[in-house]
Write a protein that holds these residues in place. Structure first.
Motif, PDB file in Angstrom:
ATOM      1  N   GLY A  33       0.740  -1.328  -0.170  1.00 35.49           N
ATOM      2  CA  GLY A  33      -0.136  -0.085  -0.082  1.00 35.49           C
ATOM      3  C   GLY A  33       0.923   1.183   0.107  1.00 35.49           C
ATOM      4  N   GLN A  34       2.063   1.119  -0.159  1.00 37.31           N
ATOM      5  CA  GLN A  34       2.869   2.362  -0.340  1.00 37.31           C
ATOM      6  C   GLN A  34       3.124   2.994  -1.535  1.00 37.31           C
ATOM      7  OE1 GLN A  34       6.647   0.174   1.712  1.00 37.31           O
ATOM      8  NE2 GLN A  34       6.453   2.398   2.587  1.00 37.31           N
ATOM      9  N   ASN A  36       0.457   3.079  -5.946  1.00 38.81           N
ATOM     10  CA  ASN A  36      -0.712   2.823  -6.250  1.00 38.81           C
ATOM     11  C   ASN A  36      -0.391   2.827  -7.776  1.00 38.81           C
ATOM     12  OD1 ASN A  36      -2.428   2.660  -3.930  1.00 38.81           O
ATOM     13  ND2 ASN A  36      -2.580   4.971  -3.958  1.00 38.81           N
TER      14      ASN A  36
END
Length: 260
Positions: A33-34, A36
């Motif tokens: 999730g760091q 996108n």
């Protein structure tokens, strides 16, 4: 980004594409999730631009399939699409294991929104929102969930603009989940809905039922005339209008299986 395919819906244009990501560092950032995956788009005809988050629809052996949707009234003519991997959070000492040797051991201070990688660029031709005097087939039907219906579908012909297709709740959720597989949606739901509607038009409707020149009736009548199937059976008419829906669904499944 490869194998881009465009699908024209009533209110939006959908673009399906495949992504092959080989860098393990970037894969991990996406998984954590760091970062996108972002699709940026620009349309010169409408002077509009924007970005959307692709929706993962299928994981194949080597690639992943994604889909994005852009409102029809935002685009017309050539649309430029660029896939990017963008930082979702600050990364104080960012470096790739396989970064260019010119950078040596240099690390970078990454801020949210910084572009980490480019995934490809393409231009597609988007058709403008359909002419209301000649609506596409999909605009003749509206699909709704029916919590009381135990299975299958039911048709409602009272609406002026479209036939309402009521779908049992359990089936409706699966139908929505298949949005990346329009050939299956057409073969499984649109085909029987169209056959039921053509049967109603041909055998069940009273003259007064269609006296108001309902939009869906006019559109379907023109398609029957276009495909020269006025004297054919309902089964033949539906298959001609949908252009061999069962065959297309089977071929699509065969092509996907070859990728595994």
């Amino acid at each position: 980004m490869a194998n881009t395919r465009m699908m024209s819906l009533v209110e939006s244009m959908q673009f399906e594409f495949e992504v092959l990501l080989t860098d393990e560092d970037l894969r991990q950032l996406l998984a954590d999730g760091q970062a996108n995956l972002v699709m940026k788009w620009r349309c010169a005809e409408t002077f509009r631009l924007g970005q959307v988050m692709p929706h993962l629809t299928q994981e194949l052996a080597r690639t992943k399939k994604y889909i994005v949707a852009i409102p029809q009234d935002e685009i017309d003519g050539p649309v430029n699409l660029e896939l990017q991997i963008v930082a979702a959070a600050a990364i104080p000492e960012y470096r790739l294991s396989k970064q260019n040797e010119d950078y040596g051991d240099t690390s970078f201070s990454i801020q949210p929104g910084d572009v980490l990688a480019l995934g490809g660029y393409t231009t597609v031709q988007a058709r403008k929102l359909y002419d209301p005097m000649q609506p596409p087939l999909e605009s003749c039907f509206e699909f709704k969930e029916d919590e009381q219906l135990r299975s299958g579908i039911q048709l409602e012909f009272s609406n002026q603009n479209h036939v309402v297709v009521w779908i049992a709740s359990a089936t409706f959720r699966d139908f929505v989940a298949l949005r990346s597989r329009p050939d299956f949606q057409i073969a499984a739901v649109m085909l029987p809905a169209l056959m039921g509607t053509l049967t109603y038009m041909k055998h069940e409707a009273q003259p007064e039922d269609l006296a108001e020149e309902r939009a869906w009736h006019k559109a379907l009548s023109k398609l029957i005339e276009k495909h020269k199937v006025d004297n054919k059976s309902v089964v033949e008419q539906a298959q001609a209008i949908l252009e061999d829906p069962i065959g297309r669904a089977v071929r699509e499944e065969s092509l996907d299986r070859e990728e595994y």
